[in-house]
Design a protein around this motif. Structure first.
Motif, PDB file in Angstrom:
ATOM      1  N   LYS A  28      26.024 -11.784  16.552  1.00 31.12           N
ATOM      2  CA  LYS A  28      26.443 -12.606  15.423  1.00 31.12           C
ATOM      3  C   LYS A  28      26.732 -11.664  14.258  1.00 31.12           C
ATOM      4  N   ALA A  29      27.965 -11.207  14.176  1.00 36.20           N
ATOM      5  CA  ALA A  29      28.277 -10.158  13.209  1.00 36.20           C
ATOM      6  C   ALA A  29      29.603 -10.445  12.538  1.00 36.20           C
ATOM      7  N   PHE A  30      29.790  -9.822  11.389  1.00 38.73           N
ATOM      8  CA  PHE A  30      31.041  -9.902  10.670  1.00 38.73           C
ATOM      9  C   PHE A  30      31.754  -8.566  10.814  1.00 38.73           C
ATOM     10  N   LEU A  31      33.013  -8.599  11.246  1.00 41.49           N
ATOM     11  CA  LEU A  31      33.823  -7.388  11.322  1.00 41.49           C
ATOM     12  C   LEU A  31      34.803  -7.402  10.163  1.00 41.49           C
ATOM     13  N   ILE A  32      34.785  -6.362   9.364  1.00 43.40           N
ATOM     14  CA  ILE A  32      35.676  -6.253   8.219  1.00 43.40           C
ATOM     15  C   ILE A  32      36.672  -5.145   8.503  1.00 43.40           C
ATOM     16  N   GLU A  33      37.947  -5.491   8.488  1.00 45.29           N
ATOM     17  CA  GLU A  33      38.982  -4.518   8.792  1.00 45.29           C
ATOM     18  C   GLU A  33      39.483  -3.886   7.502  1.00 45.29           C
ATOM     19  N   PRO A  34      39.381  -2.556   7.359  1.00 42.56           N
ATOM     20  CA  PRO A  34      39.848  -1.904   6.138  1.00 42.56           C
ATOM     21  C   PRO A  34      41.359  -1.744   6.143  1.00 42.56           C
ATOM     22  N   LEU A  35      41.889  -1.367   4.984  1.00 40.59           N
ATOM     23  CA  LEU A  35      43.280  -0.967   4.907  1.00 40.59           C
ATOM     24  C   LEU A  35      43.342   0.527   5.176  1.00 40.59           C
ATOM     25  N   VAL A  36      44.144   1.261   4.431  1.00 42.83           N
ATOM     26  CA  VAL A  36      44.294   2.694   4.689  1.00 42.83           C
ATOM     27  C   VAL A  36      43.381   3.516   3.794  1.00 42.83           C
ATOM     28  N   ASP A  37      42.548   2.891   3.011  1.00 44.04           N
ATOM     29  CA  ASP A  37      41.713   3.608   2.059  1.00 44.04           C
ATOM     30  C   ASP A  37      40.470   4.166   2.739  1.00 44.04           C
ATOM     31  N   SER A  38      39.776   5.016   2.002  1.00 42.60           N
ATOM     32  CA  SER A  38      38.547   5.607   2.517  1.00 42.60           C
ATOM     33  C   SER A  38      37.378   4.691   2.196  1.00 42.60           C
ATOM     34  N   PRO A  39      36.767   4.025   3.194  1.00 40.24           N
ATOM     35  CA  PRO A  39      35.679   3.088   2.898  1.00 40.24           C
ATOM     36  C   PRO A  39      34.398   3.812   2.541  1.00 40.24           C
ATOM     37  N   GLY A  40      33.664   3.252   1.589  1.00 39.44           N
ATOM     38  CA  GLY A  40      32.397   3.836   1.185  1.00 39.44           C
ATOM     39  C   GLY A  40      31.238   3.160   1.872  1.00 39.44           C
ATOM     40  N   LYS A  41      30.054   3.347   1.330  1.00 39.40           N
ATOM     41  CA  LYS A  41      28.871   2.752   1.922  1.00 39.40           C
ATOM     42  C   LYS A  41      28.800   1.272   1.576  1.00 39.40           C
ATOM     43  N   ASN A  42      27.873   0.568   2.204  1.00 38.95           N
ATOM     44  CA  ASN A  42      27.727  -0.848   1.944  1.00 38.95           C
ATOM     45  C   ASN A  42      26.308  -1.137   1.507  1.00 38.95           C
ATOM     46  N   VAL A  43      26.146  -2.184   0.722  1.00 33.10           N
ATOM     47  CA  VAL A  43      24.854  -2.560   0.167  1.00 33.10           C
ATOM     48  C   VAL A  43      24.715  -4.063   0.291  1.00 33.10           C
ATOM     49  N   GLY A  44      23.538  -4.543   0.663  1.00 36.95           N
ATOM     50  CA  GLY A  44      23.304  -5.973   0.754  1.00 36.95           C
ATOM     51  C   GLY A  44      22.338  -6.448  -0.313  1.00 36.95           C
ATOM     52  N   SER A  45      22.613  -7.625  -0.900  1.00 42.29           N
ATOM     53  CA  SER A  45      21.730  -8.234  -1.867  1.00 42.29           C
ATOM     54  C   SER A  45      22.236  -9.646  -2.089  1.00 42.29           C
ATOM     55  N   ASP A  46      21.556 -10.437  -2.951  1.00 44.01           N
ATOM     56  CA  ASP A  46      21.986 -11.812  -3.205  1.00 44.01           C
ATOM     57  C   ASP A  46      22.509 -11.884  -4.631  1.00 44.01           C
ATOM     58  N   PHE A  47      23.812 -11.723  -4.792  1.00 37.59           N
ATOM     59  CA  PHE A  47      24.403 -11.620  -6.120  1.00 37.59           C
ATOM     60  C   PHE A  47      24.715 -12.975  -6.747  1.00 37.59           C
ATOM     61  N   ASN A  48      24.857 -14.023  -5.925  1.00 37.41           N
ATOM     62  CA  ASN A  48      25.165 -15.342  -6.488  1.00 37.41           C
ATOM     63  C   ASN A  48      23.998 -16.317  -6.387  1.00 37.41           C
ATOM     64  N   GLY A  49      22.843 -15.842  -5.948  1.00 37.12           N
ATOM     65  CA  GLY A  49      21.623 -16.622  -6.002  1.00 37.12           C
ATOM     66  C   GLY A  49      21.587 -17.850  -5.116  1.00 37.12           C
ATOM     67  N   ASP A  50      22.325 -17.831  -4.002  1.00 33.01           N
ATOM     68  CA  ASP A  50      22.318 -18.986  -3.113  1.00 33.01           C
ATOM     69  C   ASP A  50      21.318 -18.857  -1.965  1.00 33.01           C
ATOM     70  N   GLY A  51      20.539 -17.779  -1.994  1.00 35.50           N
ATOM     71  CA  GLY A  51      19.524 -17.581  -0.974  1.00 35.50           C
ATOM     72  C   GLY A  51      20.027 -16.897   0.284  1.00 35.50           C
ATOM     73  N   ILE A  52      21.294 -16.539   0.326  1.00 33.37           N
ATOM     74  CA  ILE A  52      21.884 -15.855   1.473  1.00 33.37           C
ATOM     75  C   ILE A  52      22.293 -14.444   1.036  1.00 33.37           C
ATOM     76  N   GLN A  53      21.967 -13.454   1.832  1.00 30.50           N
ATOM     77  CA  GLN A  53      22.310 -12.084   1.494  1.00 30.50           C
ATOM     78  C   GLN A  53      23.825 -11.891   1.454  1.00 30.50           C
ATOM     79  N   ASP A  54      24.296 -11.160   0.455  1.00 24.99           N
ATOM     80  CA  ASP A  54      25.701 -10.818   0.301  1.00 24.99           C
ATOM     81  C   ASP A  54      25.903  -9.341   0.621  1.00 24.99           C
TER      82      ASP A  54
END
Length: 218
Positions: A28-54
């Protein structure tokens, strides 16, 4: 191929977006397809306060802003969806896009959840742009964007309304903002604190000795 492999590997870890607290099923995963840019690291947190990690992630060589390599950061709000989902950075799947201010700023080379630095109940975002020239060439900058239930725009431009707090480097080539991070509540006042690194600062005993700054939340 290397970029696609990196993001494909990342997809294995994104099942934390599910609502349940059961052992994680990595199918059960999300695949995010980048464009041609150099992708950086990723961080998870709850930025909109709905109780689900973003998820917060970046592409510091992105050109969608006002110049080449201005950089970009993206917020993807978590959902209770099940099964594999695919999002493209040039599509409608990204919840909030943060764009660098100027040519070669490299916004997103560093980024982090800052914790809740204004103690409003929402996790906040800090993103660095170490090549920013607002004080001097490559003096650097970092931006804080407060979490909220509804963001004021789906695209936040640092050459426009910008972030909620702007931090600017001190001197030529300091590269302030090359390292950013949440520090927790170090002084026990109920507000999370922030640390920003400037690896080429010359205030110490030798050239490029570097420095780190602790900023208390308020």
């Amino acid at each position: 191929m290397k970029r696609i492999a990196r993001w494909g590997l990342l997809a294995s870890f994104l099942s934390f977006l599910s609502l349940d607290s059961q052992p994680k099923d990595f199918s059960k995963a999300f695949l995010i397809e980048p464009l041609v840019d150099s992708p950086g690291k990723n961080v998870g947190s709850d930025f909109n306060g709905d109780g689900i990690q973003d998820m917060l992630f970046a592409s510091d060589q992105n050109d969608d802003g006002p110049g080449d390599n201005a950089g970009a950061a993206y917020v993807l709000f978590g959902t209770p969806l099940r099964g594999a989902q695919t999002y493209r950075l040039d599509g409608a799947g990204v919840s909030v896009t943060i764009l660098g201010k100027a040519d070669s700023d490299r916004l997103g080379a560093s980024l982090a959840s800052a914790g809740d630095i204004n103690s409003d109940g929402f996790d906040d975002i800090v993103v660095g742009a170490f090549n920013n020239d607002d004080i001097a060439s490559n003096s650097g900058a970092a931006y804080v964007i407060f979490g909220r239930p509804t963001f004021f725009s789906t695209t936040i431009q640092m050459n426009g309304v910008g972030g909620d707090v702007t931090l600017l480097g001190k001197a030529l080539d300091d590269a302030f903002g090359q390292i950013v991070g949440g520090a927790g509540d170090l002084n026990g006042d109920g507000f999370d604190d922030l640390v920003v690194g400037t690896p080429q600062n010359d205030d110490g005993a030798s050239q490029n000795a570097g420095a780190a700054y602790l900023l208390y939340g308020a």
